[in-house]
Motif scaffolding. Sequence first.
Motif, mmCIF file in Angstrom:
data_model
loop_
_atom_site.group_PDB
_atom_site.id
_atom_site.type_symbol
_atom_site.label_atom_id
_atom_site.label_comp_id
_atom_site.label_asym_id
_atom_site.label_seq_id
_atom_site.Cartn_x
_atom_site.Cartn_y
_atom_site.Cartn_z
ATOM 1 N N ARG A 1 0.830 -1.205 0.000
ATOM 2 C CA ARG A 1 0.000 0.000 0.000
ATOM 3 C C ARG A 1 0.864 1.255 0.000
ATOM 4 N NH1 ARG A 1 -5.167 1.525 0.655
ATOM 5 N NH2 ARG A 1 -5.910 -0.586 1.021
ATOM 6 N N VAL A 2 2.005 1.207 0.686
ATOM 7 C CA VAL A 2 2.906 2.375 0.687
ATOM 8 C C VAL A 2 3.417 2.633 -0.725
ATOM 9 C CG1 VAL A 2 5.061 3.305 1.590
ATOM 10 C CG2 VAL A 2 3.575 1.950 3.073
ATOM 11 N N TYR B 1 1.942 1.847 -3.469
ATOM 12 C CA TYR B 1 0.810 2.379 -4.244
ATOM 13 C C TYR B 1 0.628 3.864 -3.964
ATOM 14 C CZ TYR B 1 -4.007 3.695 -5.216
ATOM 15 O OH TYR B 1 -5.116 4.371 -5.633
ATOM 16 N N THR B 2 0.676 4.234 -2.694
ATOM 17 C CA THR B 2 0.495 5.641 -2.316
ATOM 18 C C THR B 2 1.568 6.510 -2.956
ATOM 19 O OG1 THR B 2 -0.456 4.949 -0.198
ATOM 20 C CG2 THR B 2 0.299 7.230 -0.360
ATOM 21 N N ALA C 1 1.253 9.565 -5.931
ATOM 22 C CA ALA C 1 1.507 10.898 -5.356
ATOM 23 C C ALA C 1 1.931 11.871 -6.446
ATOM 24 C CB ALA C 1 2.591 10.806 -4.276
ATOM 25 N N ARG D 1 6.980 11.296 -2.987
ATOM 26 C CA ARG D 1 7.138 9.906 -3.415
ATOM 27 C C ARG D 1 8.401 9.300 -2.812
ATOM 28 N NH1 ARG D 1 5.515 12.007 -8.520
ATOM 29 N NH2 ARG D 1 7.594 11.809 -9.413
ATOM 30 N N LEU E 1 8.163 8.639 0.965
ATOM 31 C CA LEU E 1 7.337 7.492 1.329
ATOM 32 C C LEU E 1 8.108 6.168 1.241
ATOM 33 C CD1 LEU E 1 3.983 8.498 -0.405
ATOM 34 C CD2 LEU E 1 4.271 8.005 2.032
ATOM 35 N N SER F 1 -7.640 2.819 -8.182
ATOM 36 C CA SER F 1 -7.790 2.350 -6.804
ATOM 37 C C SER F 1 -6.661 1.388 -6.459
ATOM 38 C CB SER F 1 -9.138 1.642 -6.624
ATOM 39 O OG SER F 1 -9.141 0.422 -7.363
ATOM 40 N N PHE F 2 -6.519 1.129 -5.162
ATOM 41 C CA PHE F 2 -5.525 0.174 -4.707
ATOM 42 C C PHE F 2 -5.861 -1.224 -5.230
ATOM 43 C CE2 PHE F 2 -3.884 -2.490 -1.025
ATOM 44 C CZ PHE F 2 -2.581 -2.501 -1.495
ATOM 45 N N TRP G 1 -4.447 -1.455 -8.640
ATOM 46 C CA TRP G 1 -2.991 -1.577 -8.494
ATOM 47 C C TRP G 1 -2.626 -3.040 -8.203
ATOM 48 C CZ3 TRP G 1 1.867 0.802 -7.992
ATOM 49 C CH2 TRP G 1 2.770 0.208 -7.121
#
Length: 861
Positions: free
Chosen positions: A16-17, A19-20, A24, A30, A33, A67-68, A71
């Motif tokens: 998830r990190v 993906y975030t 970004a 980026r 993170l 969306s995640f 991804w």
Amino acid sequence: MKTAYESDIADYPASRVLYTAWVAEDISERRALVEGLEPPGAVALRSRYRHLRDSEAPPGPCDRVRSFADWKAFVSLEDQGDMAVRANDSVAATRIFTELLAHETSSSLRVVTVNARVGLGDVAFAVGDIESAAREYETALEIANTDGYRFGRLRALVHLGHVTLMAHSAGTARTRFEEASELANALGDPLYAANCALGISECAERLGDLEASVAHALRAHAAFTEIRSPIGEGNAALRAAVVLHRLKRRPEAGTWYRRAHDAFTAAGNPMGLTNALGGLGDVHLDAYEIDDAERCYQESLRAAESAGLRLSRAHALQDLARVSRARADWKDAVVRFRTALAAYRDLDDILGVSKAYHRLAEAYEELGRGDDVLSARMDALVAVEEYRATHSDDRSQREYRDRFRGVYAEALNAATRHGSSAAFAVAADCLAGRRLAGLFEEAARATTASAELSLLQELLVRADQRLIGHRRGGGRTSGGEAPSARRERIVRLLGAVGVRHGLVSQAETSLEDLLATVYLPPREEGDALLDALPRGCHMVQTLLDPMDRRLLRWLWREPDGTCHLGVTELADSTVEMLELLGGDGDERADLRLDDLASLRDMIPAPVDEMLTGRPGARLVLIPVGELWLVPWGAIPLSDGRVLGEDASYVLCPSLTVQRQLAARGKPSAPHGARQVDLWRSPFVRHHQLSAFQNDSHWDVTVLSTPAQAKQRLRSGGQAMVVAGHGRPTPGLGHYLELDQDEWLLPVDLVGASSPDLLVFIACWAGAIPGHGPTDPLSLATLALAAGSSEIMATVGELADSVPASLYVERVLDMTTGEALPDALLAATRWMLSQEGARSERVHHWAPVVPLGTFYPAPSMA
């Protein structure tokens, strides 16, 4: 398998990190993170992680995935495809990667597309479709370059390196692996760095540096072990084992083969497993543990056929044939080697083909089938020559010649042992080089008005059609296509990838690379080449054995067509002198006749005996490769004289060139004084050519500018004399200094129509030192292709001295009534009759040689 791996991807702690960070907007956000995150193992996630950490990545957002869940779906699909490739499930892998191509979410950073293209390339590579693999990797490389996706470029480069190793040249492959290695280090990816080391190891082995190959393989194995990559460990262990086995370190090789076997078993990789089993079988076979070897090979064959691995199957078939050979069951060995040969030919695998032919010839030898031995040896040579011809760069052609030098040596040996002058002529002419022969053919097609550039463009454009036209119509693949046609497309594709993506510097393109496009594959024409020799002449073709430079192999053909084949073992002093003559060191200019005494064996003993009883005999010399650099006129004979005062001789680059010269014929003799153009560099001190200019037999036009000299060299005419300082130089090969900052280059004579008689009074005009066994591409030999019938040139440094000037003028004086070789004979006799001449340096006269052939007198025409 899929469920477990899908779960691993979905549950990866930092997924998830990543993906975030991927969605970004701000680049600093980026990077913040992903700071401190451990790199993922699966390439589907690692590709994103490496891009996020790339200091040279574009600043814009990576993507705006909805969306995640999306991804995870894309990443999981990529991972499933990678796992399907590893399990050799080509159907599933193709379906998955093709589906992925339809799910690209970004137009500026097409990571999904690049990864899918690499995956499709992997599928094609695994099933032996090299052409499709190369195209997929090239597409991935192009998109990655455009989008600034350096990790994608890295992946494509590594895979292209492996394709290039299989279908192009090790030199080109090493360039790709080295660039990929730099990228891997810049991106901080140890897995791909290890893969690059593995690729470089294989390149080193192909190029003959076995110790370096082992070192790179062990370094790669240590890296793979540290990052816990079973497939990587298996590949590195296998590579180390193969090279250790070649180094005859059998116990070590066995240990590494077993490590490879265990690693591939753990990874579930059938291709690696078949290779490890084959290697273990080789270790057993070397120890005469024949039954154990056969069990390994049978297991390898079953695994290969079960997984649909065609190349591994061919290897296993050849290995089982070697078992029959080890048991001395020669009839069975012949059957099995033929089966393996067919499998290799279907795959167009030149290494497998050449080895199968070699072992087939050995089996025929044991059965006493001499004709079949010779046929197999020549078929192997032709196969290698066809591969060389497919490559349109000089480096690759040299690499194949050097890599398969054993094939040439065995063909020459078989021809000599079985008394086949035709086979010897073909093999020797292949080693003499085919670029000049190809250029003769193109020059014959070109009109006299063709400009240099247009001809060179024609050569490049039409090379492929010509190669196909000259190649024998061999077998076809299971799909109905000739392997040679497929190979040509692959080689052109791989070469184009290098040009388009900057992998090879364009500054390296040379005249030799341009002329590599006119390389002619050999044909079954040995008898025709020998029959085309001029009447009334002896012919001697000499070359050093490709595998043993102490052996001089030779073919002597008498005027009545009787041929003799032989081999002479050279003394250490002869080998050392040939090495000196092959360079351009200062020692060469200091040589005297006594120093050349060691070259006595360069003329075969029966030829020497013939010359002793026949002063003035006509002799066509075809010295192959580095022997072209020998000052043949100064070779000592048993009667105490030298060749240049006993025989009327002429040098020709190859039998094919001789035949083309003979077909062209000598221009008709002019009536009255012969018109000749003269250019003399102002930097030449002693070659004033005063007597020549005042000779009533010559109508001399002294040219006024270097530009005029170049123009006359290219526009034909009866005769031309050019005097200047010639020098070998890297890149250009050679140049002749016409005036201050004005040079004549070899390329200036491509596409020209040069004068009928051409005299170069300059150092190195007929040869370029340091180029080893290859066509003697020089000003003089290119002028032969450009239309000159008779050429006087040099194969070394000609002194700018009074004695040299007198000698040259004597030749020119005699040329008014004699053929050039006869004029040179008379001048050499005169020169060496002068007081003290035999103790002087030979560079006053010996480098001067006649090039071309003998033409029949009018009464014989």
